[in-house]
Design an enzyme around this catalytic site. Sequence first.
Site, PDB file in Angstrom:
ATOM      1  N   GLU A 136       0.851  -1.188   0.000  1.00 12.49           N
ATOM      2  CA  GLU A 136       0.000   0.000   0.000  1.00 12.49           C
ATOM      3  C   GLU A 136       0.888   1.240   0.000  1.00 12.49           C
ATOM      4  O   GLU A 136       1.860   1.284   0.765  1.00 12.49           O
ATOM      5  CB  GLU A 136      -0.901   0.032   1.236  1.00 12.49           C
ATOM      6  CG  GLU A 136      -1.879   1.186   1.180  1.00 12.49           C
ATOM      7  CD  GLU A 136      -2.879   1.217   2.341  1.00 12.49           C
ATOM      8  OE1 GLU A 136      -2.722   0.425   3.291  1.00 12.49           O
ATOM      9  OE2 GLU A 136      -3.789   2.035   2.263  1.00 12.49           O
ATOM     10  N   ALA A 277       1.744  -0.060  10.721  1.00 15.69           N
ATOM     11  CA  ALA A 277       1.526  -1.463  10.402  1.00 15.69           C
ATOM     12  C   ALA A 277       0.677  -1.554   9.142  1.00 15.69           C
ATOM     13  O   ALA A 277       0.170  -0.539   8.664  1.00 15.69           O
ATOM     14  CB  ALA A 277       0.818  -2.164  11.559  1.00 15.69           C
ATOM     15  N   MET A 278       0.523  -2.775   8.637  1.00 11.29           N
ATOM     16  CA  MET A 278      -0.194  -2.951   7.379  1.00 11.29           C
ATOM     17  C   MET A 278      -1.078  -4.188   7.418  1.00 11.29           C
ATOM     18  O   MET A 278      -0.637  -5.259   7.842  1.00 11.29           O
ATOM     19  CB  MET A 278       0.841  -3.036   6.230  1.00 11.29           C
ATOM     20  CG  MET A 278       0.228  -3.209   4.863  1.00 11.29           C
ATOM     21  SD  MET A 278      -0.800  -1.764   4.417  1.00 11.29           S
ATOM     22  CE  MET A 278      -2.029  -2.581   3.418  1.00 11.29           C
ATOM     23  N   GLU A 279      -2.286  -4.018   6.926  1.00 11.63           N
ATOM     24  CA  GLU A 279      -3.353  -5.010   7.081  1.00 11.63           C
ATOM     25  C   GLU A 279      -3.400  -6.083   6.008  1.00 11.63           C
ATOM     26  O   GLU A 279      -4.470  -6.651   5.764  1.00 11.63           O
ATOM     27  CB  GLU A 279      -4.699  -4.270   7.103  1.00 11.63           C
ATOM     28  CG  GLU A 279      -5.125  -3.638   5.746  1.00 11.63           C
ATOM     29  CD  GLU A 279      -4.811  -2.154   5.611  1.00 11.63           C
ATOM     30  OE1 GLU A 279      -3.871  -1.682   6.285  1.00 11.63           O
ATOM     31  OE2 GLU A 279      -5.489  -1.483   4.811  1.00 11.63           O
ATOM     32  N   GLU A 313      -5.404  -3.035  12.596  1.00 11.26           N
ATOM     33  CA  GLU A 313      -5.071  -3.856  11.425  1.00 11.26           C
ATOM     34  C   GLU A 313      -6.001  -5.063  11.336  1.00 11.26           C
ATOM     35  O   GLU A 313      -6.434  -5.450  10.258  1.00 11.26           O
ATOM     36  CB  GLU A 313      -3.611  -4.304  11.464  1.00 11.26           C
ATOM     37  CG  GLU A 313      -2.593  -3.169  11.618  1.00 11.26           C
ATOM     38  CD  GLU A 313      -2.753  -2.023  10.631  1.00 11.26           C
ATOM     39  OE1 GLU A 313      -3.243  -2.255   9.505  1.00 11.26           O
ATOM     40  OE2 GLU A 313      -2.401  -0.875  10.991  1.00 11.26           O
ATOM     41  N   HIS A 316      -9.325  -4.087   9.907  1.00  8.80           N
ATOM     42  CA  HIS A 316      -9.285  -3.882   8.455  1.00  8.80           C
ATOM     43  C   HIS A 316      -9.711  -5.131   7.679  1.00  8.80           C
ATOM     44  O   HIS A 316     -10.069  -5.034   6.510  1.00  8.80           O
ATOM     45  CB  HIS A 316      -7.859  -3.510   8.017  1.00  8.80           C
ATOM     46  CG  HIS A 316      -7.567  -2.044   7.960  1.00  8.80           C
ATOM     47  ND1 HIS A 316      -8.422  -1.118   7.401  1.00  8.80           N
ATOM     48  CD2 HIS A 316      -6.463  -1.345   8.346  1.00  8.80           C
ATOM     49  CE1 HIS A 316      -7.861   0.089   7.467  1.00  8.80           C
ATOM     50  NE2 HIS A 316      -6.677  -0.020   8.047  1.00  8.80           N
ATOM     51  N   GLU A 335      -9.917   3.863   6.246  1.00  8.61           N
ATOM     52  CA  GLU A 335      -9.094   4.338   7.370  1.00  8.61           C
ATOM     53  C   GLU A 335      -9.916   5.061   8.439  1.00  8.61           C
ATOM     54  O   GLU A 335      -9.731   4.835   9.627  1.00  8.61           O
ATOM     55  CB  GLU A 335      -7.941   5.207   6.872  1.00  8.61           C
ATOM     56  CG  GLU A 335      -6.929   4.458   6.005  1.00  8.61           C
ATOM     57  CD  GLU A 335      -6.323   3.223   6.677  1.00  8.61           C
ATOM     58  OE1 GLU A 335      -6.482   3.054   7.903  1.00  8.61           O
ATOM     59  OE2 GLU A 335      -5.697   2.411   5.962  1.00  8.61           O
TER      60      GLU A 335
HETATM   61  N1  TRP Z   1      -3.084   0.844   5.734  1.00 10.71           N
HETATM   62  C1  TRP Z   1      -2.091   1.041   6.755  1.00 10.71           C
HETATM   63  C2  TRP Z   1      -2.870   1.293   8.015  1.00 10.71           C
HETATM   64  O1  TRP Z   1      -3.417   2.303   8.244  1.00 10.71           O
HETATM   65  C3  TRP Z   1      -1.209   2.210   6.459  1.00 10.71           C
HETATM   66  C4  TRP Z   1       0.091   1.942   5.808  1.00 10.71           C
HETATM   67  C5  TRP Z   1       0.968   0.975   6.126  1.00 10.71           C
HETATM   68  C6  TRP Z   1       0.710   2.681   4.780  1.00 10.71           C
HETATM   69  N2  TRP Z   1       2.070   1.090   5.342  1.00 10.71           N
HETATM   70  C7  TRP Z   1       1.941   2.114   4.510  1.00 10.71           C
HETATM   71  C8  TRP Z   1       0.348   3.784   4.066  1.00 10.71           C
HETATM   72  C9  TRP Z   1       2.793   2.606   3.560  1.00 10.71           C
HETATM   73  C10 TRP Z   1       1.180   4.289   3.105  1.00 10.71           C
HETATM   74  C11 TRP Z   1       2.393   3.704   2.844  1.00 10.71           C
HETATM   75  O2  TRP Z   1      -3.059   0.451   8.806  1.00 10.71           O
HETATM   76 ZN    ZN Z   2      -5.467   1.589   8.584  1.00 12.09          ZN
END
Ligand code: TRP
Ligand code: ZN
Length: 873
Positions: A136, A277-279, A313, A316, A335
């Site tokens: 993302e 973090a990332m979902e 996360e 999400h 978000e």
């Molecule tokens: N979707 C992620 C969150 O809010 C955000 C995120 C994680 C992100 N890594 C990123 C956004 C890198 C931009 C670039 O939980």
């Molecule tokens: Zn998020």
Amino acid sequence: MLDVSQVIAQPAHAPAPGSDGSISRHDYRPPAWLVPDTRLVFDLDPAATRIVATLSVTRNGMAGEPLRLDGAGQEPVAVRVDGAAVNDWRIEGEQLVIPLDGDAHVVETEVVVAPERNTQLMGLYASGGILCTQCEAEGFRRITYFPDRPDVLSRYAVRLIADKARYPVLLANGDPVDAGDLDGGRHWAEWNDPFPKPSYLFALVAGDLAVNRGSFTTQSGRTVDLGIWVRSDDIDKTHHALHALKLSMAWDERVYGREYDLDVFNIVAVDDFNFGAMENKGLNIFNSRYILADPDTATDYDYDAIAAVVAHEYFHNWSGNRITCRDWFQLSLKEGFTVYRDQGFSADQGSAAVKRIEDVRGLRAAQFPEDAGPLAHPVRPDSYIEISNFYTATIYNKGAELIRMMATILGPQAFRAATDLYFTRFDGTAATCEDFVACMEEASGRNLSQFRLWYSQAGTPRVAASLSHEAGDGRATLRLAQHVPGTPGQPDKQPMVLPLRIKLFGGETGKPLIDEQLVLLDQASGTIVFEGVTERPVLSINRGFSAPVIIESDRSAAELGFLSAHDDDPFARYEAMQQLMLDTLVAATIEGTPNHAAVVTAVRNTLADSTLDPAFVAEAVLLPSESFIGDQLALVDPEAIFRAREALRRELGVRLADQWREAYEQAPAGPYVYSPAAKGHRRLRNVALGYISASGANDAATIAFRQFEAADNMTDRQGALTTLASSHADEREAALDIFYNRYAGNGLVIDKWFQTQALSSRDDTGQLVAELARHPDFTLANPNRARSLVGAFGANQRAFNAADGSGYRLLADQLIALDKLNPQTAAKLLPPLGRWRRFDAGRSALMRAELERIAATPGLSRDVLEQASKSLG
Ligand code: TRP
Ligand code: ZN
């Protein structure tokens, strides 16, 4: 000015970007080709990873449209269509364009990328010895050619091949299918994700990882295997995150009826990460600071943040993954809603009032300034140059406030019916903010036409509120008027719908005079009449912060002090106290003649009220930050603000010396526990320590150092260090050295060591930060470290805004250096320079000069160029 040559060329038939390279929301077109199935084979190697992507593609648009696949950085080694090599493909900009005759084909590409040279931390990269991905928003195109847009949903099957000794663990999205060994010490694993997803949710991890396993049984009786994967040294620090994950899974079932949908849920922690973090579906990847915790290294704040981010996360999975965004203009759809959901989760774990206070403080610290500055944008923006710049407090936190307002207007039952409708109707699709609001309307029967302005109009509304009382006929009249200030590109605004919770209290008896009312102000101005008001009323307005607005009321210091003691809503008591402190500090800054009496009385009363939760007391007695005081002033004088605030701190410290000592001693003894009550005591104790120190008491440094040495947990240790870091006592150096040596090699704690010093209120903080930037442990390659020093320094209003411009230069130097490695993280350091309009001519010219120097840097990223040019205005 923006240099168009630096913007990646776009093919003529894609929506033409604006002359500045911007993409417009109104140019949205459905994709010309869909990709129902994707097979990826990764031959992993840090220096050269080979990726073969097999896409089944089906035509969605007009005949004759070629297939356009996004790429970035890589070059195709081979392209095959329906099994045969082709060479009539071409590269346009960074897209791979393949002419295709029929309506369904199988397209295969082969590329090679170098994760170890990826310093942007987008796409496939190396962190420590771990190979991992971040896709993302537009990172997948750095891995392989693909329609890298969120409305192309595909089913992924993934095969990972790697050296077994170096990368014994191979993870990807979905469920594991099979694994086996290969010659030459290599091995493979296959993963399959049955849920169609956009490319930004793709993830893989390869590394030497240990796992803390758990399991969760869903409401329908399915067992889910949970795993938190970290370096083996860190395995003892994963229990809190695992526990938070289980709580989150149960909470989402109970509160939103959402059940998890795969057989496994994995979380991996890595040290180098651009965000929190990332979902990614079934395989969340975290910045290690939001996973690793034990009492010796993590503060209560860290524990809370870990639970909140784990929940975020996880949530999400429904608000983001099962239902994703049609395009990136809809980012707040996932978000804003997900932040609202994680706020609700955290509120349910402890004190909801304290959680609301923290969230509102965060909104005022990060989002209000954004809304008032050159980077202001609506919750659903209309254009962007670089989407990474739009992961903002406005999209996230103001977005959450919009959901909260709809929940308030609808009431809990209709709101739940509306979210059920949304989840059912849009499951498996890429939706819009409009779809969400339409569900709110349909399930409740309410018309939210005007409410939609919250999505399109930027800027924080201001509400003037004035209450009058006609004692004779028992009538009170409340006059309200709203004004939404102009923002870049939006000079004129329409009135919004403002849900304001209101109550009146008797100025003599302290009793409520009416039940709480929800007033919807939807005109520029309005009048509300209350009957049967027999006593002089005191106005309590925007209770619970029901609308994210600025209230301008004519309430006196006496009335605010009264509310801080008598309002029956803890949040409203906090607000009254904050307003009283703010009025006092603004007056002191402007006039230089402080009148501290009302604040001292109100704080004394709060400290004396034994019915109050210590966690609440700690929040209520804290003075507004220097930046928040600055936000109230047309012209920010950082020195005058600092002096006014320090004077009030000292006055409170001296006048209430006994009360602070008492609050400090009162904390129950005994070993560390993480519970709402214990957290509250530690918080109050650290706040009291701050006031003891502010009073100038001789023994303040001794007390702080004693706490530092006796602490059995990081909250107390860092609390003491924070106090000492702002002092000139001998104990300061001693404590900093002990802290550094004790935690040498622990990156997350060394971040705290840098951050604490960057936030110091000492006169020489600018010099200290410049020295720390040359410290052997300082590196821009790690985003946490960069933020801990440079990000924190930018938030230190007085030090950063040194009149000679040294702070501006320092930040700009670091930002320019970081941009060469990691544009996304560099761009996030820029906003403090964009506040130049709020400062005197001298500072303002110095800030502009740095912005111009940044903008003129050869080879500047699109990320920083967009922020710098918008900030110059
Ligand atoms: N979707 C992620 C969150 O809010 C955000 C995120 C994680 C992100 N890594 C990123 C956004 C890198 C931009 C670039 O939980
Ligand atoms: Zn998020």
